[in-house]
Structure formats: structure tokens, C-alpha cells
Write a protein that holds these residues in place. Structure first.
Motif, PDB file in Angstrom:
ATOM      1  N   TYR A  49       4.097   5.986  -0.893  1.00  0.00           N
ATOM      2  CA  TYR A  49       3.079   4.942  -0.246  1.00  0.00           C
ATOM      3  C   TYR A  49       3.519   3.548  -0.227  1.00  0.00           C
ATOM      4  O   TYR A  49       3.461   2.965  -1.170  1.00  0.00           O
ATOM      5  CB  TYR A  49       1.806   5.140  -0.419  1.00  0.00           C
ATOM      6  CG  TYR A  49       0.928   4.237   0.464  1.00  0.00           C
ATOM      7  CD1 TYR A  49       0.829   4.686   1.963  1.00  0.00           C
ATOM      8  CD2 TYR A  49       0.531   3.067   0.244  1.00  0.00           C
ATOM      9  CE1 TYR A  49       0.051   3.758   3.000  1.00  0.00           C
ATOM     10  CE2 TYR A  49      -0.158   2.049   0.921  1.00  0.00           C
ATOM     11  CZ  TYR A  49      -0.331   2.531   2.392  1.00  0.00           C
ATOM     12  OH  TYR A  49      -0.921   1.672   3.231  1.00  0.00           O
ATOM     13  N   ILE A 107       0.012  13.762  -4.711  1.00  0.00           N
ATOM     14  CA  ILE A 107      -0.254  13.029  -3.275  1.00  0.00           C
ATOM     15  C   ILE A 107      -1.419  13.684  -2.496  1.00  0.00           C
ATOM     16  O   ILE A 107      -2.133  13.014  -1.970  1.00  0.00           O
ATOM     17  CB  ILE A 107       0.904  12.886  -2.371  1.00  0.00           C
ATOM     18  CG1 ILE A 107       0.784  11.560  -1.518  1.00  0.00           C
ATOM     19  CG2 ILE A 107       1.332  13.953  -1.637  1.00  0.00           C
ATOM     20  CD1 ILE A 107       0.533  10.271  -1.960  1.00  0.00           C
ATOM     21  N   LEU A 108      -1.464  14.957  -2.779  1.00  0.00           N
ATOM     22  CA  LEU A 108      -2.703  15.805  -2.048  1.00  0.00           C
ATOM     23  C   LEU A 108      -4.005  15.354  -2.854  1.00  0.00           C
ATOM     24  O   LEU A 108      -5.106  15.346  -1.871  1.00  0.00           O
ATOM     25  CB  LEU A 108      -2.265  17.232  -1.981  1.00  0.00           C
ATOM     26  CG  LEU A 108      -1.302  17.653  -1.142  1.00  0.00           C
ATOM     27  CD1 LEU A 108      -1.226  19.068  -0.934  1.00  0.00           C
ATOM     28  CD2 LEU A 108      -1.419  17.210   0.216  1.00  0.00           C
ATOM     29  N   VAL A 146      -4.806  11.955  -1.318  1.00  0.00           N
ATOM     30  CA  VAL A 146      -5.438  12.002   0.001  1.00  0.00           C
ATOM     31  C   VAL A 146      -6.829  12.718   0.043  1.00  0.00           C
ATOM     32  O   VAL A 146      -7.735  12.363   0.835  1.00  0.00           O
ATOM     33  CB  VAL A 146      -4.460  12.993   0.838  1.00  0.00           C
ATOM     34  CG1 VAL A 146      -4.901  13.303   2.197  1.00  0.00           C
ATOM     35  CG2 VAL A 146      -3.077  12.002   1.200  1.00  0.00           C
ATOM     36  N   GLU A 147      -7.142  13.665  -0.754  1.00  0.00           N
ATOM     37  CA  GLU A 147      -8.308  14.018  -0.854  1.00  0.00           C
ATOM     38  C   GLU A 147      -9.436  13.127  -1.083  1.00  0.00           C
ATOM     39  O   GLU A 147     -10.705  13.242  -0.531  1.00  0.00           O
ATOM     40  CB  GLU A 147      -8.445  15.500  -2.180  1.00  0.00           C
ATOM     41  CG  GLU A 147      -9.776  16.069  -1.886  1.00  0.00           C
ATOM     42  CD  GLU A 147      -9.818  17.527  -2.715  1.00  0.00           C
ATOM     43  OE1 GLU A 147     -10.702  17.986  -3.518  1.00  0.00           O
ATOM     44  OE2 GLU A 147      -8.472  17.778  -2.915  1.00  0.00           O
ATOM     45  N   ARG A 166      -9.156   9.795  -1.084  1.00  0.00           N
ATOM     46  CA  ARG A 166      -8.763   8.548   0.131  1.00  0.00           C
ATOM     47  C   ARG A 166      -8.972   8.856   1.463  1.00  0.00           C
ATOM     48  O   ARG A 166      -8.962   7.784   2.082  1.00  0.00           O
ATOM     49  CB  ARG A 166      -7.576   7.702  -0.468  1.00  0.00           C
ATOM     50  CG  ARG A 166      -7.753   6.897  -2.057  1.00  0.00           C
ATOM     51  CD  ARG A 166      -6.649   6.358  -2.205  1.00  0.00           C
ATOM     52  NE  ARG A 166      -6.793   5.106  -1.550  1.00  0.00           N
ATOM     53  CZ  ARG A 166      -6.536   3.800  -2.052  1.00  0.00           C
ATOM     54  NH1 ARG A 166      -5.789   3.571  -2.992  1.00  0.00           N
ATOM     55  NH2 ARG A 166      -6.645   2.868  -1.284  1.00  0.00           N
ATOM     56  N   GLY A 167      -8.512   9.847   1.614  1.00  0.00           N
ATOM     57  CA  GLY A 167      -8.262  10.191   3.188  1.00  0.00           C
ATOM     58  C   GLY A 167      -6.597   9.750   3.363  1.00  0.00           C
ATOM     59  O   GLY A 167      -5.793   9.248   2.464  1.00  0.00           O
ATOM     60  N   MET A 168      -6.315   9.936   4.585  1.00  0.00           N
ATOM     61  CA  MET A 168      -4.908   9.391   4.917  1.00  0.00           C
ATOM     62  C   MET A 168      -4.967   7.711   5.256  1.00  0.00           C
ATOM     63  O   MET A 168      -5.973   7.300   5.662  1.00  0.00           O
ATOM     64  CB  MET A 168      -4.903   9.895   6.324  1.00  0.00           C
ATOM     65  CG  MET A 168      -4.378  11.513   6.263  1.00  0.00           C
ATOM     66  SD  MET A 168      -2.992  11.898   5.145  1.00  0.00           S
ATOM     67  CE  MET A 168      -1.594  11.772   5.940  1.00  0.00           C
ATOM     68  N   TRP A 228      -7.689   3.422   5.145  1.00  0.00           N
ATOM     69  CA  TRP A 228      -7.350   2.596   3.870  1.00  0.00           C
ATOM     70  C   TRP A 228      -7.300   1.164   4.039  1.00  0.00           C
ATOM     71  O   TRP A 228      -7.030   0.639   5.172  1.00  0.00           O
ATOM     72  CB  TRP A 228      -6.018   3.135   3.526  1.00  0.00           C
ATOM     73  CG  TRP A 228      -5.707   4.474   2.739  1.00  0.00           C
ATOM     74  CD1 TRP A 228      -6.572   5.630   2.830  1.00  0.00           C
ATOM     75  CD2 TRP A 228      -4.953   5.157   1.885  1.00  0.00           C
ATOM     76  NE1 TRP A 228      -6.315   6.494   2.328  1.00  0.00           N
ATOM     77  CE2 TRP A 228      -5.182   6.179   1.747  1.00  0.00           C
ATOM     78  CE3 TRP A 228      -3.557   4.154   1.632  1.00  0.00           C
ATOM     79  CZ2 TRP A 228      -4.306   7.056   0.797  1.00  0.00           C
ATOM     80  CZ3 TRP A 228      -2.849   4.946   0.623  1.00  0.00           C
ATOM     81  CH2 TRP A 228      -3.070   6.230   0.216  1.00  0.00           C
ATOM     82  N   TYR A 244       2.185   4.545   6.660  1.00  0.00           N
ATOM     83  CA  TYR A 244       1.873   6.035   6.312  1.00  0.00           C
ATOM     84  C   TYR A 244       2.521   6.410   5.003  1.00  0.00           C
ATOM     85  O   TYR A 244       3.079   5.629   4.573  1.00  0.00           O
ATOM     86  CB  TYR A 244       2.779   6.906   7.391  1.00  0.00           C
ATOM     87  CG  TYR A 244       4.197   6.647   7.468  1.00  0.00           C
ATOM     88  CD1 TYR A 244       5.033   6.719   6.751  1.00  0.00           C
ATOM     89  CD2 TYR A 244       4.738   5.624   8.554  1.00  0.00           C
ATOM     90  CE1 TYR A 244       6.461   6.466   6.714  1.00  0.00           C
ATOM     91  CE2 TYR A 244       5.965   5.106   8.838  1.00  0.00           C
ATOM     92  CZ  TYR A 244       6.997   5.618   7.670  1.00  0.00           C
ATOM     93  OH  TYR A 244       8.201   5.309   7.953  1.00  0.00           O
ATOM     94  N   ILE A 245       2.241   7.723   4.648  1.00  0.00           N
ATOM     95  CA  ILE A 245       2.635   8.234   3.334  1.00  0.00           C
ATOM     96  C   ILE A 245       3.983   9.011   3.780  1.00  0.00           C
ATOM     97  O   ILE A 245       4.163   9.827   4.765  1.00  0.00           O
ATOM     98  CB  ILE A 245       1.802   9.356   2.820  1.00  0.00           C
ATOM     99  CG1 ILE A 245       0.553   8.623   2.359  1.00  0.00           C
ATOM    100  CG2 ILE A 245       2.544  10.168   1.532  1.00  0.00           C
ATOM    101  CD1 ILE A 245      -0.539   9.559   1.942  1.00  0.00           C
TER     102      ILE A 245
END
Length: 193
Positions: A117, A149-150, A153-154, A156-158, A163, A174-175
Motif C-alpha cells: 500500500y 492484508i485481508l 482491510v477487515e 480499516r476497510g478499503m 482511509w 489503492y492496495i
């Protein structure tokens, strides 16, 4: 939960092409054709510098990926995006020529794909330079596994959905996913009409 990667490409061209597969001499005319003032095209205005920095960041990403247990099959990755990226669509130079393919995460393993990221070149740069306005120590200058990374995301969200990145509009938020086993992508090639 996000369960796919997206590959963006120009309609009518093979979707999994990569400049890193080419020599600088072969890549140069392609980059000259793609160079413009858009956030996606400006990187090609100094093509030799771009390729030097790209190869350096790919080597760093590969080494870090191996250190996390990754097993890259190929010498360079095919870059993609975790989920999708409204930023890329917004900045596409010609929406009529814009195309995308989604790859389910279930088609890949922890040993096939790494994540940064934002994209690997920017993350590498931020990790080395630590610019005070943009640097986020827990995210920049790091290469993440699929599981890690998942988990991020869980919590922080996308990144494109809220963000607090502080990134200027010309840097992609983006990631990035780096697929290191190109053979796995052949099953997702579009069928000829």
C-alpha cells in the motif's frame, strides 16, 4: 470481504502484459506512446528513470515477499489491485478503451501473491524517504501476505473508501497486488469472439 483482484488494461491488448518482461529498448517506444499529463501517463515522461525505479522496486518487493514465505515463480510480478479502484477508472485516459478482469483470490495462494500500500513503487519510495506529510510506518515500505492484508482491510476497510491517507490526487490510493505466478492467470484470459 474483498475476494478478488482486478487487472486493468487497454481493450484490444493482451491483459497480462508487463513492461518488466521487456528490455528497456523494447519498452521505450511503448512508454513514449503512453506518456501524457494524466496521473497514469506522467510516469512515462522520463521512461528510463521509470524503468530503473520500477525494476528496483520489483526487486525489493520480490525479496520482501520471499522473506514472508512467498515463493515467486516468475522474475517479475503482474501488478493488480485488491478489489477495485475507482481512482484508476477516474484517471483512465480513454474510458472507451478501458477493460478489466477480476481474478478470485481463491485462484491464488499465499505463495503466489504479495501486496503493498499503495502501489509497490510508491510504498518503496515512502519506506526509504519517509516523507513526513505522507509516510504511514505501519503501511509504507512493507510487503504484505494475503492473510495480513485481508486482516488490515477487515479492520480499516478499503483505502479508497475512507482511509485518511493524505495522498495527493495524482498518487494512486489503492492496495496493489503483485502476482508472481503468471501461469495461474491464463485461465482468466478473455475468449476471442
Amino acid at each position: 470481504m474483498i475476494d478478488y483482484l482486478t487487472r486493468y488494461y487497454r481493450r484490444g491488448t493482451p491483459p497480462f502484459q508487463c513492461l518488466s518482461a521487456l528490455t528497456d529498448d523494447d519498452a521505450l517506444p511503448i512508454m513514449q506512446r503512453l506518456a501524457d499529463d494524466s496521473p497514469l501517463g506522467v510516469r512515462f515522461k522520463n521512461p528510463l528513470q521509470y524503468m530503473r525505479e520500477r525494476r528496483q522496486s520489483e526487486q525489493w518487493t520480490r525479496e520482501q515477499f520471499i522473506a514472508t514465505g512467498g515463493q515467486p515463480v516468475d522474475a517479475y510480478p503482474i501488478p493488480m489491485v485488491l478489489g477495485d479502484s475507482p481512482w484508476i477508472v477516474k484517471h483512465a485516459p480513454d474510458l472507451a478503451m478501458h477493460a478489466e478482469i477480476r481474478i478470485p483470490l481463491s485462484a491464488l495462494t499465499e505463495q503466489d501473491v504479495s501486496f503493498t500500500y499503495p502501489d509497490s513503487m510508491i510504498s518503496f519510495w515512502f519506506g526509504a524517504e519517509k516523507p513526513p506529510r505522507y509516510y504511514i510506518p505501519e503501511l509504507h515500505g512493507k510487503v504484505f501476505t494475503l492473510q495480513v492484508i485481508l486482516a488490515i482491510v477487515e479492520v480499516r476497510g478499503m483505502p479508497e473508501e475512507g482511509w485518511e491517507t493524505g495522498l495527493p490526487d495524482d498518487l494512486a490510493p489503492y492496495i496493489e497486488a503483485q502476482v508472481w505466478n503468471h501461469r495461474l492467470l491464463t485461465a482468466f484470459l478473455p475468449r476471442e469472439a
